[in-house]
Design a protein around this motif. Structure first.
Motif, PDB file in Angstrom:
ATOM      1  N   TYR A 169      48.680 -16.685 -22.432  1.00 52.29           N
ATOM      2  CA  TYR A 169      48.903 -18.049 -21.948  1.00 52.29           C
ATOM      3  C   TYR A 169      48.743 -18.195 -20.436  1.00 52.29           C
ATOM      4  O   TYR A 169      48.479 -19.280 -19.935  1.00 52.29           O
ATOM      5  CB  TYR A 169      50.239 -18.605 -22.454  1.00 52.29           C
ATOM      6  CG  TYR A 169      50.085 -19.097 -23.875  1.00 52.29           C
ATOM      7  CD1 TYR A 169      49.718 -20.415 -24.135  1.00 52.29           C
ATOM      8  CD2 TYR A 169      50.237 -18.232 -24.953  1.00 52.29           C
ATOM      9  CE1 TYR A 169      49.516 -20.860 -25.432  1.00 52.29           C
ATOM     10  CE2 TYR A 169      50.035 -18.665 -26.259  1.00 52.29           C
ATOM     11  CZ  TYR A 169      49.685 -19.989 -26.485  1.00 52.29           C
ATOM     12  OH  TYR A 169      49.465 -20.418 -27.767  1.00 52.29           O
ATOM     13  N   ARG A 170      48.879 -17.050 -19.710  1.00 51.33           N
ATOM     14  CA  ARG A 170      48.639 -17.103 -18.264  1.00 51.33           C
ATOM     15  C   ARG A 170      47.192 -17.463 -17.962  1.00 51.33           C
ATOM     16  O   ARG A 170      46.870 -18.028 -16.931  1.00 51.33           O
ATOM     17  CB  ARG A 170      48.974 -15.755 -17.612  1.00 51.33           C
ATOM     18  CG  ARG A 170      50.459 -15.459 -17.554  1.00 51.33           C
ATOM     19  CD  ARG A 170      50.690 -14.009 -17.202  1.00 51.33           C
ATOM     20  NE  ARG A 170      49.989 -13.123 -18.149  1.00 51.33           N
ATOM     21  CZ  ARG A 170      50.022 -11.810 -18.102  1.00 51.33           C
ATOM     22  NH1 ARG A 170      50.667 -11.192 -17.140  1.00 51.33           N
ATOM     23  NH2 ARG A 170      49.397 -11.080 -19.003  1.00 51.33           N
ATOM     24  N   VAL A 175      41.474 -20.761 -12.948  1.00 49.08           N
ATOM     25  CA  VAL A 175      40.417 -21.740 -12.664  1.00 49.08           C
ATOM     26  C   VAL A 175      39.080 -21.132 -13.085  1.00 49.08           C
ATOM     27  O   VAL A 175      38.704 -20.054 -12.647  1.00 49.08           O
ATOM     28  CB  VAL A 175      40.402 -22.115 -11.165  1.00 49.08           C
ATOM     29  CG1 VAL A 175      39.267 -23.101 -10.876  1.00 49.08           C
ATOM     30  CG2 VAL A 175      41.746 -22.713 -10.757  1.00 49.08           C
ATOM     31  N   SER A 176      38.367 -21.853 -13.966  1.00 53.15           N
ATOM     32  CA  SER A 176      37.086 -21.340 -14.459  1.00 53.15           C
ATOM     33  C   SER A 176      35.958 -21.823 -13.548  1.00 53.15           C
ATOM     34  O   SER A 176      36.187 -22.614 -12.641  1.00 53.15           O
ATOM     35  CB  SER A 176      36.847 -21.806 -15.899  1.00 53.15           C
ATOM     36  OG  SER A 176      36.525 -23.178 -15.905  1.00 53.15           O
ATOM     37  N   HIS A 177      34.730 -21.359 -13.809  1.00 48.73           N
ATOM     38  CA  HIS A 177      33.570 -21.758 -12.996  1.00 48.73           C
ATOM     39  C   HIS A 177      33.339 -23.271 -13.019  1.00 48.73           C
ATOM     40  O   HIS A 177      32.654 -23.804 -12.171  1.00 48.73           O
ATOM     41  CB  HIS A 177      32.305 -21.061 -13.503  1.00 48.73           C
ATOM     42  CG  HIS A 177      32.210 -19.629 -13.065  1.00 48.73           C
ATOM     43  ND1 HIS A 177      32.033 -19.283 -11.746  1.00 48.73           N
ATOM     44  CD2 HIS A 177      32.260 -18.473 -13.761  1.00 48.73           C
ATOM     45  CE1 HIS A 177      31.980 -17.963 -11.659  1.00 48.73           C
ATOM     46  NE2 HIS A 177      32.132 -17.443 -12.859  1.00 48.73           N
ATOM     47  N   SER A 178      33.892 -23.952 -14.029  1.00 45.99           N
ATOM     48  CA  SER A 178      33.712 -25.409 -14.126  1.00 45.99           C
ATOM     49  C   SER A 178      34.512 -26.132 -13.049  1.00 45.99           C
ATOM     50  O   SER A 178      34.321 -27.318 -12.814  1.00 45.99           O
ATOM     51  CB  SER A 178      34.174 -25.897 -15.497  1.00 45.99           C
ATOM     52  OG  SER A 178      35.586 -25.716 -15.623  1.00 45.99           O
ATOM     53  N   THR A 181      40.893 -25.619 -14.733  1.00 44.83           N
ATOM     54  CA  THR A 181      41.524 -24.441 -15.332  1.00 44.83           C
ATOM     55  C   THR A 181      41.064 -24.387 -16.790  1.00 44.83           C
ATOM     56  O   THR A 181      40.583 -25.390 -17.339  1.00 44.83           O
ATOM     57  CB  THR A 181      43.060 -24.540 -15.309  1.00 44.83           C
ATOM     58  OG1 THR A 181      43.457 -25.622 -16.157  1.00 44.83           O
ATOM     59  CG2 THR A 181      43.596 -24.750 -13.905  1.00 44.83           C
ATOM     60  N   ILE A 182      41.241 -23.227 -17.412  1.00 46.77           N
ATOM     61  CA  ILE A 182      40.826 -23.089 -18.808  1.00 46.77           C
ATOM     62  C   ILE A 182      41.620 -24.070 -19.683  1.00 46.77           C
ATOM     63  O   ILE A 182      41.071 -24.701 -20.582  1.00 46.77           O
ATOM     64  CB  ILE A 182      40.967 -21.626 -19.268  1.00 46.77           C
ATOM     65  CG1 ILE A 182      39.896 -20.790 -18.547  1.00 46.77           C
ATOM     66  CG2 ILE A 182      40.856 -21.494 -20.777  1.00 46.77           C
ATOM     67  CD1 ILE A 182      39.939 -19.303 -18.835  1.00 46.77           C
ATOM     68  N   VAL A 189      37.345 -30.799 -23.630  1.00 51.82           N
ATOM     69  CA  VAL A 189      36.405 -30.789 -24.763  1.00 51.82           C
ATOM     70  C   VAL A 189      37.033 -31.356 -26.038  1.00 51.82           C
ATOM     71  O   VAL A 189      36.374 -31.446 -27.069  1.00 51.82           O
ATOM     72  CB  VAL A 189      35.830 -29.376 -25.043  1.00 51.82           C
ATOM     73  CG1 VAL A 189      35.058 -28.847 -23.847  1.00 51.82           C
ATOM     74  CG2 VAL A 189      36.916 -28.392 -25.464  1.00 51.82           C
ATOM     75  N   GLY A 190      38.310 -31.737 -25.949  1.00 50.10           N
ATOM     76  CA  GLY A 190      38.939 -32.365 -27.108  1.00 50.10           C
ATOM     77  C   GLY A 190      39.906 -31.460 -27.857  1.00 50.10           C
ATOM     78  O   GLY A 190      40.365 -31.802 -28.947  1.00 50.10           O
ATOM     79  N   GLY A 191      40.209 -30.295 -27.277  1.00 52.72           N
ATOM     80  CA  GLY A 191      41.203 -29.419 -27.895  1.00 52.72           C
ATOM     81  C   GLY A 191      42.595 -29.755 -27.402  1.00 52.72           C
ATOM     82  O   GLY A 191      42.796 -30.767 -26.727  1.00 52.72           O
ATOM     83  N   ASP A 192      43.560 -28.914 -27.735  1.00 54.35           N
ATOM     84  CA  ASP A 192      44.932 -29.115 -27.294  1.00 54.35           C
ATOM     85  C   ASP A 192      45.516 -27.790 -26.817  1.00 54.35           C
ATOM     86  O   ASP A 192      45.957 -26.970 -27.629  1.00 54.35           O
ATOM     87  CB  ASP A 192      45.768 -29.692 -28.437  1.00 54.35           C
ATOM     88  CG  ASP A 192      47.207 -29.963 -28.003  1.00 54.35           C
ATOM     89  OD1 ASP A 192      47.571 -29.604 -26.850  1.00 54.35           O
ATOM     90  OD2 ASP A 192      47.968 -30.524 -28.825  1.00 54.35           O
ATOM     91  N   PRO A 193      45.472 -27.561 -25.470  1.00 57.83           N
ATOM     92  CA  PRO A 193      45.911 -26.267 -24.940  1.00 57.83           C
ATOM     93  C   PRO A 193      47.376 -25.949 -25.254  1.00 57.83           C
ATOM     94  O   PRO A 193      47.772 -24.789 -25.229  1.00 57.83           O
ATOM     95  CB  PRO A 193      45.679 -26.393 -23.434  1.00 57.83           C
ATOM     96  CG  PRO A 193      45.584 -27.854 -23.158  1.00 57.83           C
ATOM     97  CD  PRO A 193      45.062 -28.490 -24.402  1.00 57.83           C
TER      98      PRO A 193
END
Ligand SMILES: [Zn+2]
Length: 437
Positions: A169-170, A175-178, A181-182, A189-193
């Motif tokens: 979960y960490r 922070v991703s290349h986008s 953060t992930i 994208v429509g998910g639920d972290p």
């Protein structure tokens, strides 16, 4: 008998034979190379860069657009499409026997910055091609089939980690290349972290997982072999190696009164190479970074920190390579009075062997199609290494021209892609027919 009766009988017989003549015997079905190439080409438009490659970082605008394209392709192939809470796109085709576990196959469509058009893409397009072939040939499997396009493979196997219930979960706050953060990306994208637990697949839900992928190495291309049957994804261990000497004046200290850490490091690096090449097997070891302190032309190096990386399919082999390297290291340390310390860096990923039965099924599928094949490890990581933890997993490699990958120069011919998809189809059908039982 009159003509009329003959004609009547003729029509009657052809109606009887119709389903048989429409459906080719499964063994003869080959993937459509032109269709696959068209789809790869269309997909390459999303995030296309000036060098002919793609910047389709997970969660970027380009990724979002490509994800929509993949969902459309899945629907066109007759799949019912959903997304899990990790943003994995899943297209499902029901089987004829209710209650059977899912045969899943697929890969990813996100890229590294400055990536190519085949890494991951061939596996997703190839999986959709398999569904299209089943449809074109009027074939229905007993098991339900699911085609998956995993979220953010390149950023840390995010989607497959969630699917096997092993999310760190960490990682969600990394922070991703986008630029996001992930966690934010999964949301975008429509998910639920916050509910990644819902993406988890329970034991027994899956019958098998198969990933078609480009080799990303040069063995198949150089040896003109059609198909790689992957034995597993190699494990990786990393160490920081510190070599201690004594920093001293480079002008006034005679050559026989020096404890030069960099000189020992040079011997050490040669020893690493010697140890790993004299052992039989496919193990690799690399010193990829070196830092000498204080790092001045007129000071004898007092300390060197270098990296040591070892990879192999077998964890015990990695340990054996390390043990031999450290024995050599002790010899060097004693000869030059420069002690050597190791700190293991916690990025280790254990080897992920593929299922032996799956290897045999894939090899037989290639052989049955008249394709040449070889058993080989994967030096790169893949979603399959996660899936191997919850279900019998296999991987099919197709050649990468000159072994180039993570580059706009990445290339796999339409024919090779089609060979891979044909093997994938046959593998799915074999598993469906009970080859794993
Ligand atoms: Zn990949």
């Amino acid at each position: 008998m009159s003509h009329r009766i003959f004609i009547f009988l003729g029509i009657f017989l052809s109606i009887l034979l119709l389903p048989v003549t429409l459906a080719a015997a499964p063994a003869d079905i080959r993937a459509n190379a032109d269709r696959m190439e068209q789809h790869i080409k269309a997909l390459s438009a999303f995030g296309a860069n000036a060098d002919g490659g793609v910047d389709r970082i997970a969660f970027s605008e380009a990724d979002l657009a490509a994800r929509a394209y993949i969902r459309d392709l899945m629907r066109e192939a007759g799949l019912s499409v959903r997304m899990d809470t990790a943003g994995n796109i899943i297209g499902r085709r029901e089987g004829s026997e209710p209650g059977l576990p899912v045969i899943m196959f697929g890969s990813h469509i996100d890229s590294v910055p400055g990536g190519g058009n085949y890494d991951g893409d061939v596996g997703v397009i190839g999986a959709i091609e398999v569904i299209q072939l089943l449809r074109d040939n009027g074939l229905r499997t007993r098991h339900p089939l699911e085609v998956v396009s995993f979220t953010d493979e390149e950023g840390g196997l995010t989607g497959s980690r969630a699917m096997i219930g092993k999310v760190d979960y960490r990682m969600l706050s990394v922070v991703s290349h986008s630029g996001m953060t992930i966690g934010e990306g999964i949301d975008a994208v429509g998910g639920d972290p916050n509910r990644l637990d819902l993406a988890e697949r329970k034991p027994g839900e899956l019958k098998a997982f198969i990933e078609l992928h480009i080799e990303q190495g040069g063995f198949l291309d150089a040896e003109h072999i059609d198909i790689g049957v992957v034995e597993g994804i190699v494990g990786i261990r990393w160490w920081d190696v510190t070599i201690e000497g004594l920093a001293n004046h480079a002008g006034t200290t005679p050559m026989n009164r020096r404890w030069d850490a960099l000189l020992s490091a040079a011997e050490y690096i040669l020893a690493v190479n010697r140890v790993v090449t004299r052992m039989p097997g496919g193990q690799v070891a690399t010193v990829g970074r070196i830092h000498a302190k204080p790092g001045a032309p007129n000071v004898i190096p007092g300390e060197v920190v270098l990296s040591l990386e070892i990879r192999d399919l077998d964890a015990a082999k990695i340990q054996r390579v390390f043990d031999e390297i450290s024995a050599e290291g002790r010899r060097i340390a004693n000869a030059h009075f420069t002690p050597i310390r190791y700190a293991e860096i916690n990025v280790a990923s254990p080897p992920a062997p593929t299922d032996e039965r799956m290897r045999r099924i894939i090899a037989a599928a290639a052989d049955g199609l008249g394709l040449s094949f070889k058993f080989m490890p994967s030096g790169a990581g893949h979603d399959a290494q996660d899936m191997a933890l919850i279900t019998p997993t296999g991987m099919i490699f197709v050649p990468s021209v000159k072994g180039i990958s993570h580059s706009p120069q990445e290339f796999t011919s339409a024919n090779d892609m089609a060979n891979g998809a044909s093997v994938l189809l046959r593998t799915v059908l074999e598993i469906d027919g009970g080859a794993l039982e």
